[in-house]
Scaffold this motif. Structure first.
Motif, PDB file in Angstrom:
ATOM      1  N   SER A  67       0.829  -1.208   0.000  1.00  0.00           N
ATOM      2  CA  SER A  67       0.000   0.000   0.000  1.00  0.00           C
ATOM      3  C   SER A  67       0.863   1.258   0.000  1.00  0.00           C
ATOM      4  O   SER A  67       0.556   2.238  -0.692  1.00  0.00           O
ATOM      5  CB  SER A  67      -0.920  -0.016   1.223  1.00  0.00           C
ATOM      6  OG  SER A  67      -1.673   1.168   1.309  1.00  0.00           O
ATOM      7  N   ARG A  91       2.695  10.291   5.012  1.00  0.00           N
ATOM      8  CA  ARG A  91       1.251  10.062   4.904  1.00  0.00           C
ATOM      9  C   ARG A  91       0.955   8.616   4.536  1.00  0.00           C
ATOM     10  O   ARG A  91      -0.040   8.046   4.985  1.00  0.00           O
ATOM     11  CB  ARG A  91       0.649  11.004   3.870  1.00  0.00           C
ATOM     12  CG  ARG A  91       0.592  12.455   4.324  1.00  0.00           C
ATOM     13  CD  ARG A  91      -0.077  13.337   3.287  1.00  0.00           C
ATOM     14  NE  ARG A  91      -0.142  14.728   3.731  1.00  0.00           N
ATOM     15  CZ  ARG A  91      -0.637  15.717   3.006  1.00  0.00           C
ATOM     16  NH1 ARG A  91      -1.117  15.453   1.790  1.00  0.00           N
ATOM     17  NH2 ARG A  91      -0.654  16.952   3.474  1.00  0.00           N
ATOM     18  N   ASP A 124       0.899   4.264  -2.765  1.00  0.00           N
ATOM     19  CA  ASP A 124       0.665   5.672  -2.419  1.00  0.00           C
ATOM     20  C   ASP A 124       1.802   6.560  -2.920  1.00  0.00           C
ATOM     21  O   ASP A 124       1.570   7.666  -3.424  1.00  0.00           O
ATOM     22  CB  ASP A 124       0.525   5.820  -0.900  1.00  0.00           C
ATOM     23  CG  ASP A 124      -0.807   5.287  -0.387  1.00  0.00           C
ATOM     24  OD1 ASP A 124      -1.733   5.160  -1.201  1.00  0.00           O
ATOM     25  OD2 ASP A 124      -0.908   4.988   0.809  1.00  0.00           O
ATOM     26  N   LYS A 169      -1.241   5.788   7.119  1.00  0.00           N
ATOM     27  CA  LYS A 169      -2.468   5.060   6.775  1.00  0.00           C
ATOM     28  C   LYS A 169      -2.524   3.675   7.413  1.00  0.00           C
ATOM     29  O   LYS A 169      -3.521   2.970   7.272  1.00  0.00           O
ATOM     30  CB  LYS A 169      -2.589   4.931   5.254  1.00  0.00           C
ATOM     31  CG  LYS A 169      -2.884   6.244   4.539  1.00  0.00           C
ATOM     32  CD  LYS A 169      -3.051   6.029   3.041  1.00  0.00           C
ATOM     33  CE  LYS A 169      -3.379   7.340   2.330  1.00  0.00           C
ATOM     34  NZ  LYS A 169      -3.530   7.140   0.863  1.00  0.00           N
ATOM     35  N   HIS A 170      -1.472   3.307   8.118  1.00  0.00           N
ATOM     36  CA  HIS A 170      -1.403   1.977   8.721  1.00  0.00           C
ATOM     37  C   HIS A 170      -1.061   2.099  10.206  1.00  0.00           C
ATOM     38  O   HIS A 170       0.025   1.696  10.653  1.00  0.00           O
ATOM     39  CB  HIS A 170      -0.367   1.114   7.995  1.00  0.00           C
ATOM     40  CG  HIS A 170      -0.577   1.049   6.524  1.00  0.00           C
ATOM     41  ND1 HIS A 170      -1.470   0.193   5.925  1.00  0.00           N
ATOM     42  CD2 HIS A 170      -0.034   1.785   5.509  1.00  0.00           C
ATOM     43  CE1 HIS A 170      -1.469   0.375   4.617  1.00  0.00           C
ATOM     44  NE2 HIS A 170      -0.600   1.337   4.338  1.00  0.00           N
ATOM     45  N   CYS A 189       5.488   7.360  12.513  1.00  0.00           N
ATOM     46  CA  CYS A 189       5.054   8.190  11.377  1.00  0.00           C
ATOM     47  C   CYS A 189       5.542   9.628  11.507  1.00  0.00           C
ATOM     48  O   CYS A 189       5.952  10.244  10.514  1.00  0.00           O
ATOM     49  CB  CYS A 189       3.534   8.156  11.275  1.00  0.00           C
ATOM     50  SG  CYS A 189       2.850   6.512  10.947  1.00  0.00           S
TER      51      CYS A 189
END
Length: 414
Positions: free
Chosen positions: A113, A126, A117, A130-131, A140
């Motif tokens: 993923s 970003r 992205d 998302k995870h 992050c």
């Protein structure tokens, strides 16, 4: 992870078909593109060979989502990413390599993923964000700090140290708490045995003898009634409390209240505060070395400090910094920061050597955390002894006070 049946054209224009494993149809197309194929059709199927039951596919996807990410997997992933970026390999190509090197299904899905992205123009931070079940908020935000400062490989180096260090600290804490946990479990078991099986025998004897029950015995008897006659109310109250607290702790106010309470705990509180100071100093040092302004650093540190109670102070700090009041002055008014940390930052400001002072502070608090954890068993020993003494003493009073009165009445009867 679901499987997708595809048809595609290769570089020579020949048609090809097969099955690919991916978290989504878009991710499947991205994987095919990375293989040099031009997808002409992608449809979800129920097995790796295009056959099988939908239930098996669902169970496989569910199993992948529930698969835990071990700290060792995350550490290895971060080390490999840092090594490839140091070697000048592009991020997208690095993700492709990492996908093939990773065994954990949930991490593989996240890597796929992230690669998709990035290919679509998204930023790395970003894509990681998302995870949240795989990468923590700290992870992050550290990636974000590296992107902003242009020092991603250096940030990854520090991130490896933080993940390894926190994993070691957690293992040490669990090791130090093993004996106390065993004692507490045994104590709780003994409590229920005494309440449910031992005490009722004595209460029947005391009631038949017409003895007035003392307060400790009446309290134990009330607990017995609660556990036997009104157990559903106790269970409902416990379940309601757990539900309320879990919902409350998901709010910002709840996180602040919880983290503030943890900092005030007698033995564990100082360890949590020192760990937060070590994290603050180490991350702030990286941001200072990267040329990021103090105001930007405060925004990043809010998401990386790992304690909502301390992070709340960063907003006040930011407001005062915007007024041009410097850093050391406003820090003195923050109760969350230790005097030593304030002194180190003050000296760093006055000498113009903030980065070096922050690094020294981080080393000091890392050592303090390790030392405090190693001494935790010794510190918890007296607390456990006091708790054990209190429980045993309470039950002794509940049983022996009326027993003494019974014996006195028997002596008078003679």
């Amino acid at each position: 992870m679901p499987f997708y049946k595809y048809t595609a054209m290769d570089s020579s224009g020949a048609n090809t078909k097969g099955v690919v494993e991916a978290p989504s149809p878009d991710a499947a197309q991205d994987i095919l593109a990375q293989r040099g194929l031009i997808p002409t059709g992608v449809a979800e199927t129920t097995g790796s060979d295009g056959s099988g039951s939908g239930g098996d596919n669902f169970l496989t996807a569910l199993s992948n989502r529930m698969q835990k990410i071990k700290p060792q997997d995350l550490i290895l992933f971060t080390k490999q990413l840092r090594t490839m970026l140091n070697a000048g390999i592009p991020v997208l190509q690095s993700m492709d390599v990492l996908y093939n090197q990773t065994e954990n299904p949930r991490l593989k899905a996240a890597i796929t993923s992230i690669g998709a992205d990035i290919k679509s123009g998204g930023t790395l931070s970003r894509a990681f964000a998302k995870h949240p079940g795989v990468f923590s908020e700290l992870y992050c935000n550290m990636i974000r700090a590296g992107e902003i400062s242009g020092t991603l490989t250096e940030v990854l180096e520090r991130l490896i140290y933080i993940v390894e260090h926190e994993f070691k600290v957690k293992k040490d804490i669990m090791s130090a708490l093993t004996y106390p946990i065993v004692v507490v479990v045994a104590l709780v078991a003994a409590f229920f045995i005494l309440i449910l099986f031992v005490l009722p025998q004595f209460v029947d004897l005391f009631t038949k003898a017409g003895i007035e029950l003392p307060l400790p015995t009446r309290i134990c008897l009330a607990l017995y009634d609660l556990l036997t006659k009104f157990w559903y109310l106790a269970l409902a109250g416990l379940g309601g409390t757990v539900f309320f607290l879990s919902a409350y702790f998901r709010t910002q106010a709840g996180k602040i209240a919880r983290d503030g309470f943890l900092l005030r705990l007698p033995i564990l509180g100082p360890v949590f505060k020192k760990a937060a100071m070590a994290r603050f100093a180490s991350i702030f040092a990286i941001l200072q070395a990267s040329g990021i302004t103090v105001l930007e650093a405060m925004d990043i540190l809010t998401g990386t400090i790992g304690n909502a109670y301390i992070a709340r102070d960063f907003q006040d700090l930011r407001d005062k910094l915007e007024q041009g009041r410097g850093l050391s002055g406003p820090l003195r008014s923050c109760k969350s920061f230790t005097p030593m940390m304030v002194s180190m930052i003050t000296i760093g400001e006055e000498t113009g050597n903030m980065e070096e002072m922050l690094k020294e502070a981080a080393k000091h608090y890392d050592y303090e955390v390790e030392y405090s954890v190693s001494k935790m068993s010794e510190l918890l020993g007296p607390v456990l002894v006091a708790g054990l003494t209190g429980v045993v003493g309470f039950f002794a009073l509940a049983i022996f006070l009326p027993l003494v009165e019974l014996m006195q009445n028997a002596m008078k009867g003679l």
